[in-house]
Design a protein around this motif. Structure first.
Motif, PDB file in Angstrom:
ATOM      1  N   MET A  64      43.123  48.160  36.672  1.00 39.55           N
ATOM      2  CA  MET A  64      44.079  48.992  37.407  1.00 39.55           C
ATOM      3  C   MET A  64      45.233  48.185  37.987  1.00 39.55           C
ATOM      4  O   MET A  64      46.173  48.770  38.517  1.00 39.55           O
ATOM      5  CB  MET A  64      43.369  49.838  38.463  1.00 39.55           C
ATOM      6  CG  MET A  64      42.699  49.104  39.568  1.00 39.55           C
ATOM      7  SD  MET A  64      41.807  50.248  40.725  1.00 39.55           S
ATOM      8  CE  MET A  64      40.482  50.913  39.699  1.00 39.55           C
ATOM      9  N   THR A  65      45.184  46.860  37.849  1.00 38.20           N
ATOM     10  CA  THR A  65      46.314  46.030  38.273  1.00 38.20           C
ATOM     11  C   THR A  65      47.002  45.376  37.083  1.00 38.20           C
ATOM     12  O   THR A  65      47.828  44.484  37.256  1.00 38.20           O
ATOM     13  CB  THR A  65      45.861  44.943  39.270  1.00 38.20           C
ATOM     14  OG1 THR A  65      44.836  44.150  38.674  1.00 38.20           O
ATOM     15  CG2 THR A  65      45.340  45.570  40.556  1.00 38.20           C
ATOM     16  N   PHE A  80      43.772  53.050  34.298  1.00 35.86           N
ATOM     17  CA  PHE A  80      42.820  53.746  35.169  1.00 35.86           C
ATOM     18  C   PHE A  80      41.837  54.498  34.293  1.00 35.86           C
ATOM     19  O   PHE A  80      42.215  55.453  33.624  1.00 35.86           O
ATOM     20  CB  PHE A  80      43.540  54.731  36.099  1.00 35.86           C
ATOM     21  CG  PHE A  80      44.159  54.077  37.306  1.00 35.86           C
ATOM     22  CD1 PHE A  80      43.453  53.995  38.498  1.00 35.86           C
ATOM     23  CD2 PHE A  80      45.421  53.522  37.240  1.00 35.86           C
ATOM     24  CE1 PHE A  80      44.007  53.378  39.609  1.00 35.86           C
ATOM     25  CE2 PHE A  80      45.983  52.903  38.351  1.00 35.86           C
ATOM     26  CZ  PHE A  80      45.276  52.834  39.543  1.00 35.86           C
ATOM     27  N   ARG A  98      49.598  45.573  33.800  1.00 33.01           N
ATOM     28  CA  ARG A  98      50.905  46.219  33.649  1.00 33.01           C
ATOM     29  C   ARG A  98      51.146  46.590  32.217  1.00 33.01           C
ATOM     30  O   ARG A  98      51.276  45.701  31.393  1.00 33.01           O
ATOM     31  CB  ARG A  98      51.981  45.310  34.210  1.00 33.01           C
ATOM     32  CG  ARG A  98      52.009  45.535  35.725  1.00 33.01           C
ATOM     33  CD  ARG A  98      52.736  44.560  36.517  1.00 33.01           C
ATOM     34  NE  ARG A  98      52.102  43.284  36.636  1.00 33.01           N
ATOM     35  CZ  ARG A  98      52.630  42.295  37.354  1.00 33.01           C
ATOM     36  NH1 ARG A  98      53.762  42.483  37.965  1.00 33.01           N
ATOM     37  NH2 ARG A  98      52.035  41.140  37.461  1.00 33.01           N
ATOM     38  N   PRO A 127      49.215  49.770  34.377  1.00 30.67           N
ATOM     39  CA  PRO A 127      47.828  49.826  34.859  1.00 30.67           C
ATOM     40  C   PRO A 127      46.957  50.698  33.968  1.00 30.67           C
ATOM     41  O   PRO A 127      47.429  51.647  33.351  1.00 30.67           O
ATOM     42  CB  PRO A 127      47.961  50.443  36.252  1.00 30.67           C
ATOM     43  CG  PRO A 127      49.234  51.211  36.222  1.00 30.67           C
ATOM     44  CD  PRO A 127      50.148  50.476  35.281  1.00 30.67           C
ATOM     45  N   ALA A 141      39.087  46.459  38.710  1.00 27.05           N
ATOM     46  CA  ALA A 141      40.195  45.959  39.540  1.00 27.05           C
ATOM     47  C   ALA A 141      41.258  45.311  38.652  1.00 27.05           C
ATOM     48  O   ALA A 141      42.462  45.509  38.851  1.00 27.05           O
ATOM     49  CB  ALA A 141      39.681  44.967  40.579  1.00 27.05           C
TER      50      ALA A 141
END
Lengths: 328, 328
Positions: free
Chosen positions: A246-247, A253, A249, A251, A243
């Motif tokens: 993927m948040t 993945f 900056r 992101p 979490a």
């Protein structure tokens, strides 16, 4: 040659994750973590301290490395030279017995073996605790590959305070890490850069704030061999780390489509009664942590899924060890 | 029959997400949100206030609904009866012109149309602002389907304070929502239950804390038609909501393998120069928000991916409107 030693060390899989540093230079982690060494898999490393003159060299799996890989090894050797009072270049030859790009973090095993071998080759004897802090300087999670079995790595504001120690022997709990390999590609963003990005996520502070409580829950579950409690906190902690990723900056993945399929399958298999849970490092491959009695069934079910490239098995592993020393 | 009215309302897609309530009963959201109505898609609803005697009835897409669906409509009618001073049962007949299970939240359009029709059928005229708060009582995001175009829904501690208002007309920016449908299954956990679970995630507080700043960034990007700024904050906000979902206890995973493929593709297409970004509601289908000039290309590329069941297109839509009133 002044001295030579060979050591081996296993990679490890974190149940409570390390993600983000409070000090990038010293690799002081934002939060404590807990892991299991992966038995049967190891890096074997020969360090030879040479007569003065010439630079360090690094050979990995039979290939001479230059550039960034050599620089990272050389920077770590600098830290070891300072601690050991050694002023010589070193030849480092390392090989892994597990496939490169299998989604197993090789740097933990590599820097644990390198540290232990370099110290022994210098004729020094250091405490395991200090060896963990030195290994940490090369790769944070390498601290966890020095002690045996199940290992806790402490978070602290000082180099000396952030050490790792075993909380249970390898035979304390019959777990197996059944690793579902879904990609052999190198990850788009390496771990060191990833750790530096952790604070760009609005969610990292909350993840870190709860880490100590999760670690205590997980440690107790390991000591009690309580699989239900273990599975819940391990999957939750993995989800929290991804979490944050993927948040961030930009992101990060790390999941691929089959990663989601396997995670979903593992949750369903556990609901059906199998003792299995998942955890993921900074990559798409899924570590399915199972009770040994269910490992074969989990492995068979993974093989039956499409898009699985390989399945590896690792029971709890031992500490980093010196295999031989030769000081003329 | 005392009075009858027909109204229609569009669903909407949130750019800054609503997830979690500060008051579940009143559906007062934890944070403000921002959305675009989906033009061309709508729910059309006829409300008939009947002579006293008998209960409410609810017909959806030509089928009589009972049980939970009727109860939810009836509870909303109770709230409207209290406000309107009406003491009669109602017959509600609603139909959607978009496929059920296409991953488009139908409750927003349904409760917006129901609210607007019920008020008109009672011969009442309420401000748009009050209509948004009444619609909100039926389904939180229905508040956003009442005003036109691009809509902000305010978070507040009171019923009256949590209203929605248009920030820009539908023609303010030529965007298209190109919806990639990857599953028609009903989601395993509905939105109302999902909202109630939001606070079980350690990450929800941090998501909420930053929402107002993200909303301001997004609003400014809409008003400036700044696609780069818009894309960054929209994807980030969607990632934050799904991060909260997957770290709730128990975790909510709404993504399917093709969801990941599309998200990854959209990021790549944008890097290649297409004006497109993704956002996901509580489901696996991917809303690809595009500049109108790139919508056809995005649609073609989506069709070329395997595992896409359908692709829908929606430009910015108008407000909920009364089509006809008949008060004998």
């Amino acid at each position: 040659m002044i001295g030579q030693a060979t050591a081996k060390a296993s990679p490890n899989i974190a149940f409570i994750k390390y993600w983000g540093n409070r000090d990038d230079q010293l690799r002081l982690p934002a939060n404590p973590s807990l892991s299991m060494n992966l038995g049967g898999l190891y890096a074997e490393t020969v360090v030879s301290w040479l007569e003065a003159g010439g630079g360090d060299s690094f050979r990995l799996n039979g290939r001479d490395e230059r550039g960034a890989a050599l620089e990272r090894v050389s920077a770590h050797l600098d830290a070891l030279r300072r601690r050991l009072g050694v002023d010589s270049p070193a030849r480092v030859e390392s090989s892994n017995n597990f496939p490169t790009g299998a989604g197993i973090a090789s740097s933990a095993a590599a820097f644990a073996a390198l540290t232990v071998a370099a110290v022994a080759a210098a004729g020094a004897t250091l405490s395991e605790r200090e060896l963990t802090t030195l290994a940490r300087l090369g790769s944070g999670s390498a601290a966890r590959s020095v002690p045996t079995g199940f290992v806790e790595w402490h978070a602290a504001d000082t180099h000396e305070g952030s050490y790792a120690e075993s909380i249970a022997e390898p035979d304390a709990w019959e777990l197996v890490d059944v690793i579902a390999v879904v990609s052999r590609e190198h990850k788009p963003v390496g771990s060191s850069a990833g750790h530096r990005s952790a604070n760009t996520s609005d969610l990292q502070a909350a993840r870190v704030a709860g880490a100590e409580a999760r670690l205590e829950t997980c440690k107790q579950a390991v000591l009690d061999r309580d699989f239900a409690a273990f599975a819940e906190v391990v999957e939750h902690d993995s989800n929290l780390m991804h979490a944050v990723m993927m948040t961030s900056r930009p992101p990060l993945f790390y999941w691929l489509p089959p990663t989601l399929t396997i995670m979903d399958s593992v949750r369903r298999w556990r609901a059906e009664g199998l003792q299995v849970c998942y955890t993921l490092d900074a990559g798409p491959n899924v570590h399915c942590i199972c009770a040994r009695s269910d490992a074969e069934e989990v492995s068979n079910r993974l093989h039956a899924l499409s898009e699985i490239l390989d399945v590896l098995h690792a029971p709890p592993g031992a500490n980093a060890t010196v295999i031989s020393v030769n000081i003329p």
